[in-house]
Design a protein around this motif. Structure first.
Motif, mmCIF file in Angstrom:
data_model
loop_
_atom_site.group_PDB
_atom_site.id
_atom_site.type_symbol
_atom_site.label_atom_id
_atom_site.label_comp_id
_atom_site.label_asym_id
_atom_site.label_seq_id
_atom_site.Cartn_x
_atom_site.Cartn_y
_atom_site.Cartn_z
ATOM 1 N N LEU A 1 0.828 -1.204 0.000
ATOM 2 C CA LEU A 1 0.000 0.000 0.000
ATOM 3 C C LEU A 1 0.860 1.250 0.000
ATOM 4 O O LEU A 1 0.608 2.201 -0.759
ATOM 5 N N LEU A 2 1.907 1.274 0.836
ATOM 6 C CA LEU A 2 2.787 2.450 0.890
ATOM 7 C C LEU A 2 3.475 2.688 -0.449
ATOM 8 O O LEU A 2 3.553 3.830 -0.923
ATOM 9 N N ALA A 3 3.986 1.631 -1.053
ATOM 10 C CA ALA A 3 4.654 1.792 -2.353
ATOM 11 C C ALA A 3 3.695 2.355 -3.393
ATOM 12 O O ALA A 3 4.059 3.245 -4.182
ATOM 13 N N PHE A 4 2.477 1.871 -3.393
ATOM 14 C CA PHE A 4 1.460 2.345 -4.326
ATOM 15 C C PHE A 4 1.152 3.820 -4.084
ATOM 16 O O PHE A 4 1.092 4.625 -5.019
ATOM 17 N N TYR A 5 0.972 4.194 -2.823
ATOM 18 C CA TYR A 5 0.646 5.583 -2.493
ATOM 19 C C TYR A 5 1.759 6.545 -2.909
ATOM 20 O O TYR A 5 1.511 7.600 -3.507
ATOM 21 N N TYR A 6 3.011 6.186 -2.579
ATOM 22 C CA TYR A 6 4.121 7.092 -2.900
ATOM 23 C C TYR A 6 4.321 7.228 -4.409
ATOM 24 O O TYR A 6 4.633 8.322 -4.914
ATOM 25 N N ALA A 7 4.155 6.144 -5.140
ATOM 26 C CA ALA A 7 4.325 6.210 -6.592
ATOM 27 C C ALA A 7 3.287 7.134 -7.225
ATOM 28 O O ALA A 7 3.623 7.984 -8.071
ATOM 29 N N ARG B 1 1.639 9.557 -5.744
ATOM 30 C CA ARG B 1 1.877 10.935 -5.310
ATOM 31 C C ARG B 1 3.002 11.574 -6.119
ATOM 32 O O ARG B 1 2.918 12.746 -6.507
ATOM 33 N N GLY B 2 4.063 10.810 -6.369
ATOM 34 C CA GLY B 2 5.166 11.353 -7.148
ATOM 35 C C GLY B 2 4.744 11.760 -8.552
ATOM 36 O O GLY B 2 5.122 12.827 -9.046
ATOM 37 N N PRO C 1 11.174 24.024 -9.257
ATOM 38 C CA PRO C 1 12.180 23.039 -8.829
ATOM 39 C C PRO C 1 11.745 22.244 -7.600
ATOM 40 O O PRO C 1 12.092 21.061 -7.470
ATOM 41 N N ALA C 2 10.982 22.865 -6.712
ATOM 42 C CA ALA C 2 10.527 22.158 -5.511
ATOM 43 C C ALA C 2 9.542 21.052 -5.862
ATOM 44 O O ALA C 2 9.605 19.948 -5.312
ATOM 45 N N TRP C 3 8.620 21.325 -6.800
ATOM 46 C CA TRP C 3 7.646 20.293 -7.188
ATOM 47 C C TRP C 3 8.348 19.091 -7.813
ATOM 48 O O TRP C 3 8.038 17.932 -7.498
ATOM 49 N N TYR C 4 9.314 19.347 -8.711
ATOM 50 C CA TYR C 4 10.009 18.250 -9.391
ATOM 51 C C TYR C 4 10.849 17.424 -8.408
ATOM 52 O O TYR C 4 10.913 16.192 -8.508
ATOM 53 N N THR C 5 11.494 18.099 -7.473
ATOM 54 C CA THR C 5 12.301 17.389 -6.482
ATOM 55 C C THR C 5 11.429 16.473 -5.621
ATOM 56 O O THR C 5 11.781 15.310 -5.357
ATOM 57 N N ALA D 1 9.289 8.689 -5.670
ATOM 58 C CA ALA D 1 9.649 7.454 -6.365
ATOM 59 C C ALA D 1 10.634 6.633 -5.531
ATOM 60 O O ALA D 1 10.541 5.397 -5.454
ATOM 61 N N ILE D 2 11.566 7.328 -4.879
ATOM 62 C CA ILE D 2 12.527 6.639 -4.005
ATOM 63 C C ILE D 2 11.796 6.020 -2.806
ATOM 64 O O ILE D 2 12.089 4.890 -2.392
ATOM 65 N N ALA D 3 10.837 6.755 -2.241
ATOM 66 C CA ALA D 3 10.090 6.246 -1.092
ATOM 67 C C ALA D 3 9.317 4.985 -1.440
ATOM 68 O O ALA D 3 9.183 4.068 -0.611
#
Length: 426
Positions: free
Chosen positions: A308-314, A316-317, A399-403, A409-411
């Motif tokens: 679930l966490l991997a899905f959510y972070y992907a 969101r990114g 730049p903040a949005w892209y970072t 994706a790393i999360a």
């Protein structure tokens, strides 16, 4: 004879368990705590106009607030264990009310940092998500994921209720009127907390909701709150799961509270969107998150929280990478789609993270989650200041949005690296 014995039992089980009333009041209290945390993003432009303070200066006060919200959270969790939920939460709401109320007299940046940063930071830190973990772990055996999702959504409801009102007050009577409203709202929660909440089910002659016949009351902690909190951190720091959860939650904070929560409104205003319209969009995120987080809690009771966490972070990114292209002078359909899509994911990460902390660290899970939340707020504080600085230097937030999108994706990868504990050990 059998019927006479069973009838009272049926009447008792038909009543609503007190745990649900405690959860309901906790939800309302979290709304009061969230009210002030939702207002700084609406105050940035008015304070800039009235006092001439830069975005970086105002963002520094927000960063300190976010940082203390996280750093005080594990100690507040231990204080709740030691001295009781009612006392700690009542004092926390009083601090939020005080910090919000005295801002109407400030004239210098240090006063902004004192009120927004320190007083409200400590107050909201005492009402952080570790409070959610404490209520959930003490009062519930069954439905823990669902309840943690509902309580987590209380913070989003605070945005939903207060942010549009604050925006209209800022545009009308001014930001001082908005501060007074938030102060009174937090103060009004105190009597309700003292009346309904009990520190443990045993204090009301009950067992946690869903407790079976094998349930035994856990011993109360005997050591000092601060010493116990640091001991648990030391023990947890030897676990790979702790560092992975802390790292992913730091990125969670950076991509929500620190960036979108603090800078979405001024970023939209930079593109010509009226302040009230931008504030209303942020409030819609809070409304949609009510659905997303409660549903996430329901899913956490049934599926692997790592997935679930991997899905959510992907997801969101991906949404944050697209955001810079969606800003306009008015609200367009693509922006509305982003608001709904992103809002479903706003704090949906909390129930799975609480579940993994409980799975890996048992009865200490609430305090461990407090430290994980501290990393969440460190990430949020860093990007809250950095995004304001980037805006001052480059003139926009792109730049903040892209970072933040790349970090999500790393999360997602790190979440999958957390190992599961075998059910018999958990």
């Amino acid at each position: 004879m059998s019927t006479a014995v069973q009838a009272p039992e049926q009447r008792r089980t038909s009543r609503i368990h007190r745990a649900w009333w405690v959860a309901a009041v906790s939800f309302v209290a979290l709304i009061g705590a969230a009210a002030f945390r939702a207002t700084p993003s609406v105050f940035i432009e008015p304070l800039n106009r009235e006092f001439g303070w830069s975005h970086g200066t105002i963002s520094l006060a927000i960063s300190i607030n976010i940082l203390l919200y996280g750093l005080f959270s594990p100690f507040a969790s231990a204080l709740q264990e030691r001295y009781g939920i009612r006392r700690v939460v009542a004092v926390a709401l009083a601090l939020i009310s005080l910090g919000s109320g005295v801002t109407i007299f400030m004239t210098s940046p240090w006063q902004l940092i004192l009120c927004w940063g320190f007083i409200v930071g400590i107050g909201t830190g005492s009402m952080a998500m570790a409070f959610v973990a404490t209520i959930t772990n003490r009062w519930f055996i069954a439905r823990r994921g669902l309840v943690s999702g509902i309580l987590t959504a209380g913070a989003a409801a605070g945005q939903l209720i207060f942010l549009p009102l604050v925006g209209h007050l800022v545009e009308g009577p001014g930001w001082r009127s908005a501060s007074i409203v938030v102060s009174l709202a937090a103060l009004a929660m105190v009597p309700l907390v003292l009346l309904v909440i009990r520190d443990r089910p045993e204090d009301a002659g009950l067992r946690p909701f869903g407790a079976g016949p094998e349930y035994t009351t856990p011993p109360r902690p005997e050591s000092g709150a601060a010493r116990r909190t640091l001991r648990i951190l030391w023990e947890a720091s030897g676990s790979r799961a702790f560092w992975l959860l802390a790292a992913t939650f730091a990125i969670c904070g950076a991509s929500t509270n620190g960036l979108v929560g603090a800078h979405f409104v001024p970023a939209a205003h930079d593109h010509g969107m009226p302040l009230t319209a931008a504030a209303s969009l942020l409030a819609v995120i809070g409304f949609v998150d009510l659905v997303g987080t409660i549903f996430s809690g329901w899913l956490t009771d049934r599926y692997d929280p790592r997935v679930l966490l991997a899905f959510y972070y992907a997801l969101r990114g991906l949404s944050l990478l697209a955001l810079p292209t969606l800003f306009a002078g008015d609200v367009q359909p693509p922006m509305l789609f982003f608001i709904v899509f992103y809002g479903l994911d706003w704090v949906a990460t909390v129930p799975p993270t609480i579940a993994l902390c409980r799975e890996h660290f048992g009865d200490d899970g609430a305090v461990v989650f407090g430290w994980v939340l501290a990393s969440h707020q460190i990430g949020a504080a860093l990007i809250a200041w950095a995004a304001g600085f980037v805006r001052d230097v480059t003139g926009d937030y792109d730049p903040a949005w892209y970072t933040a999108g790349a970090l999500c994706a790393i999360a997602a990868v790190m979440a999958l690296a957390v190992k599961r504990v075998p059910e018999r050990l958990a």
